[in-house]
Design a protein around this motif. Structure first.
Motif: not given
Length: 225
Positions: A6-26
């Motif tokens: 039920r939640y695997y895809d949501l955790i994946m999305a949160a993982f990718v979002a945090s990764l992109l933010c860390s590489n694009l912002i600052g």
């Protein structure tokens, strides 16, 4: 039969979002807070390690491996799109091209360093956590989430900053950013431990899964789960 979660895809999305933010912002901006100098992206990047810990702890290394590859693909796509958009001539009257290039125009060197450090660091983090879980028979979650982060973040910091900024930043500033980033990232994991316990317990109960990687093929070059 392949299990559905039920939640695997949501955790994946949160993982990718945090990764992109860390590489694009600052990512290229040194900041100083309370005497520590580190890259601004370090405020986001530890989230990806926390989500990676949760994925490996609950779903196992193989499923975490798929998420690491998803993040790697997202980084490639984001870097390519940034290059394409910046390369297209701006419309007449637009005066923000130089600012956009400064913020989003990471050099190929920085991009390559970021991807290599992420790839090796994340897989090291997942591997160490999975092995520690089996060795500890599932006890002492805090020891393996922090222990795996200590290893993974050390690899990431020692690879990324020298590869990306050696010869560009002053040596003293470069060393300060490596040490500052490492301390910030590991401290993030330590302070987030109570939340990690809550999320892991929730997912294990709701998903009915608590995977042990006893017979797992730990090669990173696979998408099999």
């Amino acid at each position: 039969m392949r299990r559905s979660y039920r939640y695997y895809d949501l955790i994946m999305a949160a993982f990718v979002a945090s990764l992109l933010c860390s590489n694009l912002i600052g990512v290229g901006k040194p900041v100083t807070i309370l005497g520590f100098t580190f890259g601004g992206g370090a405020l986001f990047f530890p989230l990806s390690y926390m989500f990676g810990d949760v994925l490996t702890e609950v779903y196992g290394y193989a499923r975490s491996r798929r998420v690491v590859w998803a993040g790697f693909g997202a980084l490639i796509f984001a870097s390519l799109m940034s290059w394409v958009v910046l390369a297209i001539p701006p419309a007449d009257g637009f005066t923000g091209q130089a600012a956009m290039e400064r913020v989003f125009g990471a050099t190929p060197r920085v991009t390559a360093a970021s991807m290599l450090a992420y790839f090796i660091g994340e897989f090291a983090n997942s591997f160490v956590l999975a092995k520690m879980k089996v060795a500890m028979s599932g006890r002492w979650l805090w020891a393996r989430t922090i222990g795996s982060t200590v290893i993974g973040e050390a690899i990431d910091s020692l690879l990324f900053y020298p590869l990306a900024f050696y010869g560009i930043l002053e040596p003293q500033l470069l060393i300060s950013m490596i040490l500052g980033n490492y301390l910030i990232k590991v401290s993030w994991e330590v302070f987030a431990t109570p939340l990690t316990y809550v999320v892991v317990d929730f997912l294990k109960n709701r998903e009915g899964e608590d995977y042990y990687d006893r017979d797992t093929d730990f090669t990173p070059f696979s998408l099999a789960d």
